[in-house]
Design a protein around this motif. Structure first.
Motif, short mmCIF file in Angstrom:
data_model
loop_
_atom_site.label_atom_id
_atom_site.label_comp_id
_atom_site.label_asym_id
_atom_site.label_seq_id
_atom_site.Cartn_x
_atom_site.Cartn_y
_atom_site.Cartn_z
N ARG A 35 0.83 -1.20 0.00
CA ARG A 35 0.00 0.00 0.00
C ARG A 35 0.87 1.26 0.00
O ARG A 35 0.72 2.16 0.83
CB ARG A 35 -0.96 0.00 1.19
CG ARG A 35 -1.98 -1.12 1.12
CD ARG A 35 -2.89 -1.16 2.34
NE ARG A 35 -3.63 0.09 2.52
CZ ARG A 35 -4.73 0.41 1.87
NH1 ARG A 35 -5.25 -0.43 0.98
NH2 ARG A 35 -5.35 1.57 2.09
N TRP B 163 0.93 3.83 -1.70
CA TRP B 163 0.29 5.11 -2.00
C TRP B 163 -0.32 5.78 -0.77
O TRP B 163 -0.78 6.91 -0.84
CB TRP B 163 -0.80 4.91 -3.04
CG TRP B 163 -1.87 3.94 -2.62
CD1 TRP B 163 -3.01 4.22 -1.94
CD2 TRP B 163 -1.87 2.52 -2.80
NE1 TRP B 163 -3.74 3.08 -1.70
CE2 TRP B 163 -3.06 2.01 -2.23
CE3 TRP B 163 -0.99 1.63 -3.42
CZ2 TRP B 163 -3.38 0.66 -2.25
CZ3 TRP B 163 -1.31 0.29 -3.44
CH2 TRP B 163 -2.49 -0.19 -2.86
N THR B 164 -0.30 5.12 0.39
CA THR B 164 -0.95 5.66 1.58
C THR B 164 -0.02 6.56 2.38
O THR B 164 1.20 6.48 2.28
CB THR B 164 -1.44 4.53 2.49
OG1 THR B 164 -0.31 3.77 2.94
CG2 THR B 164 -2.40 3.60 1.73
N ILE C 147 0.45 6.90 -9.17
CA ILE C 147 -0.22 5.68 -8.73
C ILE C 147 0.49 5.06 -7.52
O ILE C 147 -0.16 4.64 -6.56
CB ILE C 147 -0.29 4.66 -9.89
CG1 ILE C 147 -1.26 5.16 -10.97
CG2 ILE C 147 -0.72 3.28 -9.40
CD1 ILE C 147 -1.23 4.35 -12.25
N PRO D 192 1.93 8.94 -4.62
CA PRO D 192 1.36 10.29 -4.82
C PRO D 192 1.75 11.28 -3.73
O PRO D 192 1.77 12.48 -3.98
CB PRO D 192 -0.14 10.03 -4.83
CG PRO D 192 -0.33 8.79 -4.02
CD PRO D 192 0.88 7.95 -4.32
N HIS E 53 -7.24 5.97 -12.61
CA HIS E 53 -6.65 5.35 -11.43
C HIS E 53 -5.66 6.31 -10.76
O HIS E 53 -5.65 6.48 -9.54
CB HIS E 53 -5.96 4.05 -11.82
CG HIS E 53 -5.54 3.20 -10.66
ND1 HIS E 53 -6.31 3.03 -9.53
CD2 HIS E 53 -4.41 2.47 -10.45
CE1 HIS E 53 -5.69 2.23 -8.69
NE2 HIS E 53 -4.53 1.88 -9.22
N ARG F 33 -7.56 9.18 -9.05
CA ARG F 33 -8.15 8.79 -7.76
C ARG F 33 -7.09 8.68 -6.66
O ARG F 33 -7.32 9.09 -5.52
CB ARG F 33 -8.90 7.46 -7.91
CG ARG F 33 -10.21 7.57 -8.68
CD ARG F 33 -11.06 6.31 -8.51
NE ARG F 33 -10.42 5.16 -9.12
CZ ARG F 33 -10.66 4.74 -10.35
NH1 ARG F 33 -11.52 5.39 -11.12
NH2 ARG F 33 -10.06 3.66 -10.83
N ARG F 34 -5.94 8.13 -7.01
CA ARG F 34 -4.85 8.00 -6.02
C ARG F 34 -4.41 9.38 -5.54
O ARG F 34 -4.13 9.60 -4.35
CB ARG F 34 -3.67 7.25 -6.63
CG ARG F 34 -3.89 5.74 -6.76
CD ARG F 34 -3.56 5.03 -5.42
NE ARG F 34 -4.00 3.64 -5.44
CZ ARG F 34 -3.26 2.61 -5.88
NH1 ARG F 34 -2.05 2.84 -6.38
NH2 ARG F 34 -3.71 1.38 -5.82
N HIS G 263 -6.99 10.90 -3.21
CA HIS G 263 -6.91 10.24 -1.90
C HIS G 263 -5.73 10.78 -1.09
O HIS G 263 -5.86 11.06 0.11
CB HIS G 263 -6.77 8.73 -2.10
CG HIS G 263 -6.67 7.95 -0.82
ND1 HIS G 263 -7.74 7.78 0.03
CD2 HIS G 263 -5.63 7.30 -0.24
CE1 HIS G 263 -7.37 7.05 1.07
NE2 HIS G 263 -6.09 6.76 0.93
N ALA G 264 -4.58 10.96 -1.75
CA ALA G 264 -3.39 11.45 -1.04
C ALA G 264 -3.59 12.89 -0.56
O ALA G 264 -3.18 13.24 0.56
CB ALA G 264 -2.18 11.38 -1.98
#
Length: 453
Positions: A31, A33-34, A113, A116, A145, A148-149, A152-153
Motif C-alpha cells: 500500500r 500510496w498511503t 499511482i 502520490p 486510477h 483517484r490516487r 486520496h493522497a
C-alpha cells in the motif's frame, strides 16, 4: 543512500550507486500510496524542515541543489521559481503538469499511482517557497486510477493537518491543492495551453511574453512544473542540496526516472543518476530480447531524434545527448530491434501528432496532415517518386516555424528517420513495410509467449 549524523544540519552520504531509488523507493511496498507507508519511509520530513525556512532560503536551497525541470526542457527549477515578481498582496499559483501523454513517456503516471504523497509533499514545499496558498495539479483525465490516487493522497494530507498552515504570502495560510482532470488533449501538456484549459477554455498555446511567471493562471504570477520535478523536491529538503548534487554529471545533477520500453527482456522504470548510459540501462533491463539485435532507439520519446547502436555509450545527461544530436526529453527510452520497420514506427508517431495538433497555426495544422498522407502511402508500398524529398521539405517548413513545440515534435522523427534509414523510406515506393518487416515478428506479446514455452 544517506545517513543523518546527530546534531548536524546536513546529512552525510555515500557515493551514489548505479540505481538511486528516491521517488521510486517505496513503489514495491505494501500500500505504497498511503500516508502511513510514505511516513514510515521518512515522508514529510522535508516539509517539516521547509516550514522552519523562509521562502528565500527555500528557493536558494533548490538553486544550490541544481535540480532541473523534468518535463523535458531541463530548466533550473530554483531559478524558475525566482522569476516570480515581488509580492503585491494578491494571489500567486503553483500548477503541476501531470498531462503525460507522449508516446513512450510513462514516468509521471506510475509516480501518481505508486507514490502520490511525494508529489503532495513537493507541492506543499514549493507553495511555501513561492508564497502560494492554492495549487493545481492538471492530470490527464483518461488515467482515472492515477487521478483517484492523487485525490486520496491530498485528502489524507489535509486530514492529517499537514496542509493546515505555513503557506501563502504571510506564511500562515492553509494550502488548498486542487486535482483537475483534463479532457485528454496532448497539446495541454504545453504549459500555456494547459493554463487555458485550466481556466475553462479550449487548450491553445499562448503568445509569449508575457510569460507565466508574470501573467499565468488567471493572469497572476504562476510557477508551472512537471510531476517528477516537484516530487523530487522533498528529497532535496530532507537530505540537503549537497546530497542531491553528489549525483549526476557536472551540469546535469541528481537522479531521474528512465523509462525503458520496447524490445528488451524486462521493460521498466529505472531511477538512476544522470550520466548513466543506454548500454547500462539495457543490461539492467535484461538485454535486447533473445535472438535479436538493437536497430534503433530514442532517448527522450517520440519527439526526439533517433539514435542507433553507435550511441549506446553516450552519457544520458542533457548536454551529452544534445551534443550527440538528440534530446534527453522525458527520458522515454524506446528500444527497437532488427524486426522493426522504421517507416511503420514513424508513421504511427506522425498519426499521433497530426491527430493531436490543436490547429492554431498553419505549419503544424497543414504540415502534419500532409506528412501523415505521405507516410501512409510509403507504409503501404504505394509511395510516389519524390515522396521522401517532399517529406523532408514539409518537415523543414514545420520545424522552427510552428506556434509551439508540437510542430517540432512532429517534424523530428521524419527528419531523423530519413537521415538514418533513407533506403527504408524509399523502399516504400514499391514494397509495403509489412512485407519487408512482418508485424508479427516485432510483436512483444508473441515473443514473450514464445520465450515462455
Amino acid at each position: 543512500m544517506s545517513e543523518q549524523t546527530p546534531g548536524s544540519v546536513e546529512p552525510s552520504f555515500t557515493a551514489p550507486g548505479t540505481l538511486t531509488p528516491v521517488v521510486t523507493d517505496i513503489w514495491d511496498k505494501q500500500r505504497s500510496w498511503t500516508l502511513e507507508a510514505y511516513r514510515d519511509a521518512g515522508g514529510y520530513r522535508g516539509l517539516a524542515r521547509a516550514k522552519t525556512m523562509s521562502p528565500e532560503e527555500l528557493v536558494n536551497l533548490v538553486k544550490d541543489s541544481n535540480l532541473r525541470g523534468r518535463g523535458g526542457a531541463g530548466f533550473p527549477t530554483g531559478l524558475k521559481w525566482s522569476f516570480l515578481p515581488a509580492p503585491d498582496g494578491l494571489p500567486r499559483y503553483l500548477v503541476v503538469n501531470a498531462d503525460e501523454s507522449e508516446p513512450g513517456t510513462c514516468k509521471d503516471m506510475p509516480t501518481l499511482i505508486a507514490n502520490p504523497h511525494a508529489l503532495v509533499e513537493g507541492v506543499a514545499i514549493t507553495s511555501r517557497a513561492i508564497g502560494a496558498d492554492r495549487a493545481f495539479v492538471y492530470v490527464r483525465g483518461e488515467v482515472a486510477h492515477a487521478y483517484r490516487r492523487l485525490l486520496h493522497a491530498i485528502h489524507e494530507a489535509a486530514d492529517a493537518g499537514l496542509l493546515a498552515d505555513g503557506f501563502g504570502l504571510d506564511g500562515k495560510q492553509p494550502l488548498t491543492i486542487i486535482a483537475h482532470a483534463g479532457a485528454g488533449a496532448y497539446i495541454c501538456g504545453e504549459e500555456t495551453a494547459l493554463l487555458d484549459s485550466l481556466e475553462g477554455r479550449r487548450g491553445h498555446p499562448r503568445l509569449r511574453p508575457p510569460f507565466p511567471a508574470v501573467q499565468g493562471l488567471y493572469a497572476r504570477p504562476t510557477v508551472i512544473n512537471n510531476v517528477e520535478t516537484i516530487a523530487s523536491v522533498p528529497g532535496v529538503l530532507a537530505h540537503g542540496a549537497a546530497w542531491y548534487s553528489s549525483m549526476g554529471t557536472e551540469r546535469s545533477k541528481g537522479h531521474g526516472l528512465f523509462s525503458v520500453t520496447g524490445h528488451v527482456t524486462n521493460p521498466g522504470q529505472f531511477e538512476a543518476p544522470f550520466g548513466i548510459t543506454m548500454r547500462e540501462l539495457i543490461e539492467l533491463a535484461g538485454g535486447i530480447r533473445r535472438g535479436h539485435q538493437l536497430k534503433f532507439w530514442v532517448p527522450g520519446g517520440s519527439s526526439t531524434p533517433i539514435f542507433g547502436p553507435e550511441e549506446l555509450d553516450i552519457p544520458l545527461d542533457y548536454e551529452s545527448v544534445v551534443g550527440a544530436g538528440s534530446l534527453l526529453g522525458t527520458r522515454a527510452l524506446q528500444v527497437f530491434d532488427d524486426t522493426v520497420s522504421v517507416v511503420r514506427v514513424v508513421s504511427r508517431w506522425t498519426e499521433f501528432y497530426q491527430h493531436e495538433s490543436c490547429g492554431k497555426c498553419t505549419p503544424c495544422r497543414e504540415g502534419t496532415y500532409w506528412m501523415r498522407q505521405i507516410m501512409t502511402r510509403l507504409e503501404a508500398g504505394r509511395g510516389e517518386p519524390g515522396d521522401v524529398e517532399k517529406l523532408e521539405d514539409i518537415a523543414a517548413n514545420i520545424y522552427g516555424r510552428s506556434f509551439c513545440a508540437l510542430g517540432d515534435a512532429a517534424a523530428t522523427p521524419i527528419q531523423s528517420g530519413i537521415k538514418r534509414f533513407r533506403s527504408e523510406f524509399e523502399a516504400g515506393y514499391t514494397t509495403p513495410a509489412a512485407e519487408l518487416f512482418p508485424p508479427a515478428a516485432s510483436s512483444i506479446v508473441n515473443s514473450q509467449a514464445e520465450s515462455g514455452r
